[in-house]
Scaffold this motif. Sequence first.
Motif, PDB file in Angstrom:
ATOM      1  N   THR A  31       0.656  -0.875   0.442  1.00 37.35           N
ATOM      2  CA  THR A  31      -0.114  -0.079  -0.207  1.00 37.35           C
ATOM      3  C   THR A  31       1.126   0.861   0.091  1.00 37.35           C
ATOM      4  OG1 THR A  31       0.784   0.196   2.565  1.00 37.35           O
ATOM      5  CG2 THR A  31      -1.809  -1.190   1.282  1.00 37.35           C
ATOM      6  N   PRO A  32       0.116   1.979  -0.356  1.00 38.27           N
ATOM      7  CA  PRO A  32       1.228   3.392  -0.559  1.00 38.27           C
ATOM      8  C   PRO A  32       1.719   3.454   0.678  1.00 38.27           C
ATOM      9  CG  PRO A  32      -1.178   4.184  -1.942  1.00 38.27           C
ATOM     10  CD  PRO A  32      -0.634   2.699  -1.320  1.00 38.27           C
ATOM     11  N   GLY A  33       0.786   4.061   1.882  1.00 38.38           N
ATOM     12  CA  GLY A  33       1.606   3.579   3.855  1.00 38.38           C
ATOM     13  C   GLY A  33       2.719   2.818   3.543  1.00 38.38           C
ATOM     14  N   GLU A  34       2.257   1.819   3.262  1.00 37.32           N
ATOM     15  CA  GLU A  34       3.510   0.278   3.239  1.00 37.32           C
ATOM     16  C   GLU A  34       5.102   1.572   3.302  1.00 37.32           C
ATOM     17  OE1 GLU A  34       1.055  -2.969   4.264  1.00 37.32           O
ATOM     18  OE2 GLU A  34       1.264  -2.909   2.388  1.00 37.32           O
ATOM     19  N   ILE A  35       4.663   1.548   1.809  1.00 33.10           N
ATOM     20  CA  ILE A  35       5.283   2.437   1.186  1.00 33.10           C
ATOM     21  C   ILE A  35       6.279   3.338   1.831  1.00 33.10           C
ATOM     22  CG2 ILE A  35       6.658   3.304  -1.112  1.00 33.10           C
ATOM     23  CD1 ILE A  35       4.712   1.557  -2.746  1.00 33.10           C
ATOM     24  N   ALA A  36       5.078   4.071   2.399  1.00 30.18           N
ATOM     25  CA  ALA A  36       6.178   5.560   3.204  1.00 30.18           C
ATOM     26  C   ALA A  36       6.799   4.957   4.221  1.00 30.18           C
ATOM     27  CB  ALA A  36       4.515   6.435   2.870  1.00 30.18           C
ATOM     28  N   LEU A  37       5.858   4.250   4.707  1.00 31.09           N
ATOM     29  CA  LEU A  37       7.348   3.620   5.417  1.00 31.09           C
ATOM     30  C   LEU A  37       8.748   3.636   5.951  1.00 31.09           C
ATOM     31  CD1 LEU A  37       4.975   1.434   7.882  1.00 31.09           C
ATOM     32  CD2 LEU A  37       5.045   3.696   8.781  1.00 31.09           C
ATOM     33  N   TRP A  38       8.961   3.177   4.326  1.00 26.13           N
ATOM     34  CA  TRP A  38      10.889   2.588   3.971  1.00 26.13           C
ATOM     35  C   TRP A  38      11.144   3.505   2.892  1.00 26.13           C
ATOM     36  CZ3 TRP A  38      13.386  -0.776   5.934  1.00 26.13           C
ATOM     37  CH2 TRP A  38      12.080  -2.383   6.868  1.00 26.13           C
ATOM     38  N   ASP A  39      10.031   4.115   2.468  1.00 30.16           N
ATOM     39  CA  ASP A  39      10.537   4.909   1.563  1.00 30.16           C
ATOM     40  C   ASP A  39      11.153   6.649   2.770  1.00 30.16           C
ATOM     41  OD1 ASP A  39      11.617   6.816  -0.251  1.00 30.16           O
ATOM     42  OD2 ASP A  39       9.518   7.429  -1.243  1.00 30.16           O
ATOM     43  N   ILE A  40      12.418   6.600   3.099  1.00 29.71           N
ATOM     44  CA  ILE A  40      12.934   7.664   3.586  1.00 29.71           C
ATOM     45  C   ILE A  40      14.231   7.658   3.779  1.00 29.71           C
ATOM     46  CG2 ILE A  40      11.555   6.626   5.724  1.00 29.71           C
ATOM     47  CD1 ILE A  40      14.267   5.427   6.768  1.00 29.71           C
ATOM     48  N   ASP A  41      14.545   7.261   2.155  1.00 30.85           N
ATOM     49  CA  ASP A  41      16.701   7.916   1.842  1.00 30.85           C
ATOM     50  C   ASP A  41      15.727   9.943   1.582  1.00 30.85           C
ATOM     51  OD1 ASP A  41      14.658   7.321  -0.626  1.00 30.85           O
ATOM     52  OD2 ASP A  41      16.403   8.239  -1.527  1.00 30.85           O
ATOM     53  N   VAL A  42      17.261  10.234   2.253  1.00 33.34           N
ATOM     54  CA  VAL A  42      17.457  11.446   1.909  1.00 33.34           C
ATOM     55  C   VAL A  42      18.861  11.627   0.819  1.00 33.34           C
ATOM     56  CG1 VAL A  42      18.387  13.537   3.191  1.00 33.34           C
ATOM     57  CG2 VAL A  42      17.188  11.922   4.435  1.00 33.34           C
ATOM     58  N   ARG A  43      18.541  12.375  -0.094  1.00 35.30           N
ATOM     59  CA  ARG A  43      19.542  12.665  -0.705  1.00 35.30           C
ATOM     60  C   ARG A  43      20.728  14.006  -0.739  1.00 35.30           C
ATOM     61  NH1 ARG A  43      16.172  12.339  -6.566  1.00 35.30           N
ATOM     62  NH2 ARG A  43      16.472  14.575  -6.046  1.00 35.30           N
ATOM     63  N   PRO A  44      21.564  13.366  -0.958  1.00 36.07           N
ATOM     64  CA  PRO A  44      22.808  14.464  -0.590  1.00 36.07           C
ATOM     65  C   PRO A  44      21.938  16.757  -0.672  1.00 36.07           C
ATOM     66  CG  PRO A  44      23.647  12.954  -2.270  1.00 36.07           C
ATOM     67  CD  PRO A  44      22.339  13.034  -2.254  1.00 36.07           C
ATOM     68  N   GLY A  46      19.774  17.754   0.100  1.00 31.72           N
ATOM     69  CA  GLY A  46      18.266  17.545   1.117  1.00 31.72           C
ATOM     70  C   GLY A  46      16.555  16.628   0.540  1.00 31.72           C
ATOM     71  N   LYS A  47      16.818  16.500  -0.728  1.00 35.63           N
ATOM     72  CA  LYS A  47      15.760  15.660  -0.897  1.00 35.63           C
ATOM     73  C   LYS A  47      15.027  14.694  -0.105  1.00 35.63           C
ATOM     74  CE  LYS A  47      12.676  14.000  -5.101  1.00 35.63           C
ATOM     75  NZ  LYS A  47      11.597  13.280  -4.157  1.00 35.63           N
ATOM     76  N   GLY A  48      13.495  14.450   0.347  1.00 32.10           N
ATOM     77  CA  GLY A  48      13.529  13.582   1.738  1.00 32.10           C
ATOM     78  C   GLY A  48      13.964  13.468   2.850  1.00 32.10           C
ATOM     79  N   LEU A  49      14.501  15.092   3.352  1.00 31.82           N
ATOM     80  CA  LEU A  49      14.120  15.628   4.933  1.00 31.82           C
ATOM     81  C   LEU A  49      13.120  15.373   4.899  1.00 31.82           C
ATOM     82  CD1 LEU A  49      17.892  17.577   4.956  1.00 31.82           C
ATOM     83  CD2 LEU A  49      17.314  16.150   5.903  1.00 31.82           C
ATOM     84  N   PRO A  50      13.084  15.606   6.311  1.00 35.55           N
ATOM     85  CA  PRO A  50      11.452  15.384   6.692  1.00 35.55           C
ATOM     86  C   PRO A  50      11.570  16.890   7.594  1.00 35.55           C
ATOM     87  CG  PRO A  50      12.836  14.409   8.114  1.00 35.55           C
ATOM     88  CD  PRO A  50      13.758  14.116   7.162  1.00 35.55           C
ATOM     89  N   PRO A  51      10.465  16.857   7.850  1.00 33.26           N
ATOM     90  CA  PRO A  51       9.720  18.108   8.757  1.00 33.26           C
ATOM     91  C   PRO A  51      10.444  18.214   9.891  1.00 33.26           C
ATOM     92  CG  PRO A  51       8.196  17.564   8.762  1.00 33.26           C
ATOM     93  CD  PRO A  51       8.869  16.899   7.804  1.00 33.26           C
ATOM     94  N   GLY A  52      10.848  19.035  10.825  1.00 30.40           N
ATOM     95  CA  GLY A  52      11.672  19.232  11.997  1.00 30.40           C
ATOM     96  C   GLY A  52      12.606  19.318  12.077  1.00 30.40           C
ATOM     97  N   PHE A 110      22.735  13.401   8.571  1.00 26.88           N
ATOM     98  CA  PHE A 110      21.653  13.161   9.244  1.00 26.88           C
ATOM     99  C   PHE A 110      20.415  11.340   8.720  1.00 26.88           C
ATOM    100  CE2 PHE A 110      16.695  13.606   8.291  1.00 26.88           C
ATOM    101  CZ  PHE A 110      16.466  13.854   9.575  1.00 26.88           C
ATOM    102  N   ASP A 111      21.212  11.359   7.500  1.00 30.24           N
ATOM    103  CA  ASP A 111      20.756   9.303   6.998  1.00 30.24           C
ATOM    104  C   ASP A 111      20.770   8.725   7.548  1.00 30.24           C
ATOM    105  OD1 ASP A 111      18.975   8.552   4.621  1.00 30.24           O
ATOM    106  OD2 ASP A 111      20.591   7.768   4.022  1.00 30.24           O
ATOM    107  N   TYR A 112      22.283   8.487   7.890  1.00 27.26           N
ATOM    108  CA  TYR A 112      23.183   7.257   8.507  1.00 27.26           C
ATOM    109  C   TYR A 112      22.841   7.513   9.854  1.00 27.26           C
ATOM    110  CZ  TYR A 112      26.074   4.297  10.113  1.00 27.26           C
ATOM    111  OH  TYR A 112      26.529   3.114  10.904  1.00 27.26           O
ATOM    112  N   ILE A 113      22.119   8.243  10.694  1.00 29.68           N
ATOM    113  CA  ILE A 113      21.794   8.552  12.030  1.00 29.68           C
ATOM    114  C   ILE A 113      20.560   8.135  12.406  1.00 29.68           C
ATOM    115  CG2 ILE A 113      21.337   9.288  14.019  1.00 29.68           C
ATOM    116  CD1 ILE A 113      23.718  12.070  13.196  1.00 29.68           C
ATOM    117  N   ARG A 114      19.182   8.665  11.124  1.00 34.30           N
ATOM    118  CA  ARG A 114      18.542   8.145  11.444  1.00 34.30           C
ATOM    119  C   ARG A 114      18.252   6.801  11.379  1.00 34.30           C
ATOM    120  NH1 ARG A 114      13.353  11.057   8.066  1.00 34.30           N
ATOM    121  NH2 ARG A 114      14.163   9.778   6.085  1.00 34.30           N
ATOM    122  N   ARG A 115      19.181   6.460  10.223  1.00 37.04           N
ATOM    123  CA  ARG A 115      18.534   4.779  10.012  1.00 37.04           C
ATOM    124  C   ARG A 115      19.072   3.502  11.019  1.00 37.04           C
ATOM    125  NH1 ARG A 115      17.998   3.491   4.095  1.00 37.04           N
ATOM    126  NH2 ARG A 115      17.143   5.560   3.321  1.00 37.04           N
ATOM    127  N   ALA A 116      20.179   3.958  11.479  1.00 29.97           N
ATOM    128  CA  ALA A 116      21.155   2.775  12.130  1.00 29.97           C
ATOM    129  C   ALA A 116      21.536   3.194  13.146  1.00 29.97           C
ATOM    130  CB  ALA A 116      23.245   2.689  10.917  1.00 29.97           C
TER     131      ALA A 116
END
Length: 181
Positions: A31-44, A46-52, A110-116
């Motif tokens: 489902t789109p919701g399930e895909i969104a849970l795994w679609d958390i990569d952040v590109r150099p 900044g695309k993909g950075l979350p709010p906060g 940021f991406d590494y800290i968030r994932r690992a």
Amino acid sequence: MSSTSKGVLAATIALVFAAPALAYDFGRPATPGEIALWDIDVRPDGKGLPPGSGTVAQGKQVFTENCSGCHGDNGVGGLKDRLVGGQGTLASANPIKTVGSYWPYATTLFDYIRRAMPYQAPGSLSNEDTYAVAAYLLSLNGILTADGKLDRDSLPKVKMPNREGFVPEPEFDPAKLFKKK
């Protein structure tokens, strides 16, 4: 092998390769919701950075509580990788690869800290805590001021000292790789 066995085997192989994948009724589309849970990569960029957002001061507290056990106080002297210092050592006989000396993009941090991280509970830090830890580490490395703050707008603008240190081999030049023939 008898001719009957050969015939059964040939029919089975033909059926397996001819049947569409959905004929087995195995699984279902995500489902789109399930895909969104795994679609958390952040590109150099900044695309993909979350709010906060997070500050250096907040990051110091989060780091002390979650990271210093492995990386040492202030990112040096722990059992795991050193995170601070090393600027100017990469071309030496004893390079010290840290966040401040080696990493080319702050968004990758940021991406590494968030994932690992933290090691014992990867992915458990909130977006705010992740921004804060990144801010703290960048501050310890002299890249962000001690009163600094990071968010999805400011993080991609951070210029890392080794940004230009990664030079692709000529055979990996995108202009050559994707050249139309």
